[in-house]
Scaffold this motif. Structure first.
Motif, mmCIF file in Angstrom:
data_model
loop_
_atom_site.group_PDB
_atom_site.id
_atom_site.type_symbol
_atom_site.label_atom_id
_atom_site.label_comp_id
_atom_site.label_asym_id
_atom_site.label_seq_id
_atom_site.Cartn_x
_atom_site.Cartn_y
_atom_site.Cartn_z
ATOM 1 N N GLU A 1 0.871 -1.166 0.000
ATOM 2 C CA GLU A 1 0.000 0.000 0.000
ATOM 3 C C GLU A 1 0.915 1.225 0.000
ATOM 4 O O GLU A 1 1.667 1.427 0.952
ATOM 5 C CB GLU A 1 -0.903 0.056 1.239
ATOM 6 C CG GLU A 1 -1.937 -1.037 1.338
ATOM 7 C CD GLU A 1 -2.735 -0.917 2.619
ATOM 8 O OE1 GLU A 1 -2.560 0.092 3.350
ATOM 9 O OE2 GLU A 1 -3.523 -1.820 2.915
ATOM 10 N N LEU A 2 0.859 2.003 -1.053
ATOM 11 C CA LEU A 2 1.650 3.226 -1.120
ATOM 12 C C LEU A 2 0.703 4.392 -0.872
ATOM 13 O O LEU A 2 -0.148 4.708 -1.704
ATOM 14 C CB LEU A 2 2.321 3.342 -2.495
ATOM 15 C CG LEU A 2 3.562 4.235 -2.602
ATOM 16 C CD1 LEU A 2 4.199 4.094 -3.985
ATOM 17 C CD2 LEU A 2 3.272 5.701 -2.322
ATOM 18 N N HIS A 3 0.834 4.985 0.309
ATOM 19 C CA HIS A 3 -0.008 6.110 0.703
ATOM 20 C C HIS A 3 0.715 7.399 0.323
ATOM 21 O O HIS A 3 1.731 7.749 0.934
ATOM 22 C CB HIS A 3 -0.300 6.067 2.205
ATOM 23 C CG HIS A 3 -1.130 4.891 2.629
ATOM 24 N ND1 HIS A 3 -2.439 5.022 3.051
ATOM 25 C CD2 HIS A 3 -0.846 3.564 2.683
ATOM 26 C CE1 HIS A 3 -2.921 3.827 3.347
ATOM 27 N NE2 HIS A 3 -1.974 2.929 3.137
ATOM 28 N N LEU A 4 0.197 8.071 -0.692
ATOM 29 C CA LEU A 4 0.846 9.284 -1.148
ATOM 30 C C LEU A 4 0.782 10.369 -0.082
ATOM 31 O O LEU A 4 -0.188 10.431 0.673
ATOM 32 C CB LEU A 4 0.167 9.777 -2.437
ATOM 33 C CG LEU A 4 0.698 9.202 -3.744
ATOM 34 C CD1 LEU A 4 0.612 7.684 -3.775
ATOM 35 C CD2 LEU A 4 -0.046 9.801 -4.924
ATOM 36 N N PRO A 5 1.858 11.185 0.023
ATOM 37 C CA PRO A 5 2.955 11.172 -0.924
ATOM 38 C C PRO A 5 4.114 10.214 -0.630
ATOM 39 O O PRO A 5 4.736 9.727 -1.559
ATOM 40 C CB PRO A 5 3.448 12.622 -0.880
ATOM 41 C CG PRO A 5 3.132 13.083 0.509
ATOM 42 C CD PRO A 5 1.848 12.394 0.891
ATOM 43 N N TYR A 6 4.414 9.892 0.653
ATOM 44 C CA TYR A 6 5.695 9.249 0.927
ATOM 45 C C TYR A 6 5.653 8.141 1.981
ATOM 46 O O TYR A 6 6.621 7.941 2.707
ATOM 47 C CB TYR A 6 6.721 10.296 1.389
ATOM 48 C CG TYR A 6 6.884 11.486 0.480
ATOM 49 C CD1 TYR A 6 7.164 11.322 -0.878
ATOM 50 C CD2 TYR A 6 6.766 12.784 0.970
ATOM 51 C CE1 TYR A 6 7.320 12.422 -1.717
ATOM 52 C CE2 TYR A 6 6.931 13.891 0.141
ATOM 53 C CZ TYR A 6 7.203 13.706 -1.198
ATOM 54 O OH TYR A 6 7.362 14.788 -2.025
ATOM 55 N N THR A 7 4.546 7.410 2.079
ATOM 56 C CA THR A 7 4.435 6.377 3.104
ATOM 57 C C THR A 7 4.052 5.049 2.464
ATOM 58 O O THR A 7 3.168 5.002 1.606
ATOM 59 C CB THR A 7 3.393 6.770 4.172
ATOM 60 O OG1 THR A 7 3.807 7.985 4.798
ATOM 61 C CG2 THR A 7 3.265 5.690 5.232
ATOM 62 N N ILE A 8 4.712 3.973 2.889
ATOM 63 C CA ILE A 8 4.494 2.648 2.309
ATOM 64 C C ILE A 8 4.235 1.640 3.424
ATOM 65 O O ILE A 8 4.958 1.610 4.428
ATOM 66 C CB ILE A 8 5.713 2.185 1.489
ATOM 67 C CG1 ILE A 8 5.958 3.137 0.315
ATOM 68 C CG2 ILE A 8 5.518 0.757 0.984
ATOM 69 C CD1 ILE A 8 7.258 2.883 -0.407
ATOM 70 N N VAL A 9 3.212 0.814 3.242
ATOM 71 C CA VAL A 9 2.968 -0.343 4.102
ATOM 72 C C VAL A 9 3.161 -1.582 3.235
ATOM 73 O O VAL A 9 2.461 -1.759 2.238
ATOM 74 C CB VAL A 9 1.548 -0.323 4.691
ATOM 75 C CG1 VAL A 9 1.357 -1.528 5.627
ATOM 76 C CG2 VAL A 9 1.273 0.981 5.431
ATOM 77 N N LEU A 10 4.112 -2.413 3.605
ATOM 78 C CA LEU A 10 4.427 -3.632 2.858
ATOM 79 C C LEU A 10 4.256 -4.831 3.771
ATOM 80 O O LEU A 10 4.896 -4.910 4.824
ATOM 81 C CB LEU A 10 5.865 -3.572 2.328
ATOM 82 C CG LEU A 10 6.490 -4.883 1.829
ATOM 83 C CD1 LEU A 10 5.659 -5.481 0.697
ATOM 84 C CD2 LEU A 10 7.935 -4.656 1.411
ATOM 85 N N ARG A 11 3.385 -5.752 3.368
ATOM 86 C CA ARG A 11 3.175 -6.983 4.130
ATOM 87 C C ARG A 11 3.778 -8.147 3.354
ATOM 88 O O ARG A 11 3.441 -8.370 2.194
ATOM 89 C CB ARG A 11 1.685 -7.201 4.397
ATOM 90 C CG ARG A 11 1.096 -6.174 5.365
ATOM 91 C CD ARG A 11 -0.401 -6.374 5.572
ATOM 92 N NE ARG A 11 -0.892 -5.556 6.681
ATOM 93 C CZ ARG A 11 -1.347 -4.316 6.550
ATOM 94 N NH1 ARG A 11 -1.368 -3.736 5.345
ATOM 95 N NH2 ARG A 11 -1.762 -3.632 7.598
ATOM 96 N N LEU A 12 4.673 -8.879 4.007
ATOM 97 C CA LEU A 12 5.372 -10.001 3.388
ATOM 98 C C LEU A 12 4.862 -11.317 3.958
ATOM 99 O O LEU A 12 4.605 -11.426 5.161
ATOM 100 C CB LEU A 12 6.882 -9.904 3.643
ATOM 101 C CG LEU A 12 7.591 -8.615 3.208
ATOM 102 C CD1 LEU A 12 9.069 -8.700 3.554
ATOM 103 C CD2 LEU A 12 7.397 -8.385 1.729
ATOM 104 N N GLY A 13 4.745 -12.308 3.104
ATOM 105 C CA GLY A 13 4.366 -13.648 3.538
ATOM 106 C C GLY A 13 5.060 -14.690 2.697
ATOM 107 O O GLY A 13 5.503 -14.425 1.573
ATOM 108 N N TRP A 14 5.140 -15.895 3.227
ATOM 109 C CA TRP A 14 5.824 -16.996 2.547
ATOM 110 C C TRP A 14 4.920 -18.221 2.449
ATOM 111 O O TRP A 14 5.370 -19.343 2.355
ATOM 112 C CB TRP A 14 7.113 -17.339 3.289
ATOM 113 C CG TRP A 14 8.129 -16.246 3.193
ATOM 114 C CD1 TRP A 14 9.111 -16.113 2.255
ATOM 115 C CD2 TRP A 14 8.259 -15.114 4.059
ATOM 116 N NE1 TRP A 14 9.847 -14.970 2.484
ATOM 117 C CE2 TRP A 14 9.336 -14.331 3.585
ATOM 118 C CE3 TRP A 14 7.550 -14.666 5.180
ATOM 119 C CZ2 TRP A 14 9.745 -13.160 4.197
ATOM 120 C CZ3 TRP A 14 7.954 -13.492 5.787
ATOM 121 C CH2 TRP A 14 9.039 -12.740 5.299
#
Length: 343
Positions: free
Chosen positions: A229-242
């Motif tokens: 999720e890229l929340h403009l202007p400069y914030t990112i939420v990245l969820r990783l899974g395997w």
């Protein structure tokens, strides 16, 4: 065109939340921070609530961050003038009646909040709230901060680098990517207001012996499932899974210090490796950001050219294309970074 370090046409960016410090850095002493070219003083009131004001005393322009906190007020180090949380001067000790303060004796005060281990400031009424990341607040995940990462480039360059899939095998071989498997799998970007959402399943390098920070356990070429999720202007939420119960959340936000300077903050949550020292993942992030910094600071122009004709874009650059287009559509792009044409 504005000079280096000076923002232009950023009314919209003033109405956004931006990080200015890790919360742990703001204690019982005022601290200086720069945001969108504005000098700020960040401090805590008597109840610990974060506050932010212009870092210039109205009397002689002294940095208020040189002063100290007394009760619920900030005291200027030069002449002892005292300021409340609303920026109004409350006392001038040189006067017979210190409380007889002229109405114009005040500095600009800004909205501030503490969340996700960061202090956030908005210079105008925010258009959007901060993203919701319950994993970082439910108390069940291990939380590790990393950074800050101070780069000589604009914040948009730092954000675009974070979301660039194509560079992983070349800039981070053996850590985030495998040069033997450089193809970027197909993915789609969905634009929802000021949020870009996309997900990708891609090959990655095996877990490093030096940095065993990920949860991939399968034999053979590992795969990582990444939801952004890229929340403009400069914030990112990245969820990783395997593919199992183990998960990791990367929360990244870049502070637009000036048009040619930014500071990146990382807050990582995970539900595995609970006994691993924080320093392992922090050293991993320091390595990754150090590798990226050399490359990104070499990019020209220094600021992201929001004119899509200014650089060559291929299908795997879909995030950059959507980011630049939406930044322009929402008025978040600096005016002096628009209109650059391809050579």
């Amino acid at each position: 065109m504005s000079s280096p370090g000076v923002f232009a046409n950023l009314t919209a960016q003033r109405a956004c939340w931006h990080p200015v410090a890790f919360a742990s850095e703001i204690t019982d002493r005022p601290a200086h921070a720069d945001l969108l070219g504005e000098p700020l003083v960040v401090w805590r009131g008597a109840d610990g609530t974060p506050r932010a004001m212009s870092d210039l005393c109205v009397h002689r322009g002294t940095a208020l961050s040189l002063g100290w906190v007394k009760g619920d007020e900030l005291v200027c180090a030069y002449h002892g003038w005292r300021y409340g949380a609303d920026g109004r001067c409350t006392a001038i000790p040189q006067k017979e009646d210190p409380a007889a303060v002229p109405a114009k004796a005040r500095v600009a005060a800004y909205r501030a909040q503490e969340r996700y281990g960061l202090i956030w400031v908005a210079l105008d009424e925010p258009r959007w709230p901060l993203p919701e990341v319950p994993e970082l607040e439910d108390g069940e995940w291990i939380i590790v901060p990393a950074g800050p990462y101070r780069w000589r480039c604009d914040a948009a360059r730092q954000v675009e680098n974070f979301t660039d899939f194509g560079h992983f095998p070349w800039v981070h071989p053996g850590l985030l990517g495998d040069p033997e498997r450089p193809v970027v799998p197909p993915y789609q970007v969905e634009t929802d207001g000021h949020v870009l959402r996309y997900q990708i399943v891609r090959p990655e390098a095996p877990n490093s012996d030096d940095f065993p920070v990920f949860a991939n356990e399968q034999a053979g070429p590992p795969e990582r499932r990444s939801r952004y999720e890229l929340h403009l202007p400069y914030t990112i939420v990245l969820r990783l899974g395997w593919g199992g119960q183990r998960g990791m959340v990367y929360f990244f936000a870049s502070q637009p210090v000036a048009a040619d300077q930014c500071v990146g903050y990382v807050v990582i949550g995970r539900n595995y490796n609970t006994d691993q020292p924080d320093r392992v993942i922090q050293e991993f992030e320091d390595t990754i950001f150090g590798q990226d910094q050399v490359v990104v600071e070499s990019q020209r122009p220094e600021r992201v050219p929001f004119d899509l004709a200014a650089e060559l874009h291929l299908k795997f650059d879909a995030v950059a294309v959507a980011y630049r287009k939406t930044m322009r559509d929402l008025g978040l792009a600096a005016s002096d970074a628009i209109g650059i044409t391809a050579k």
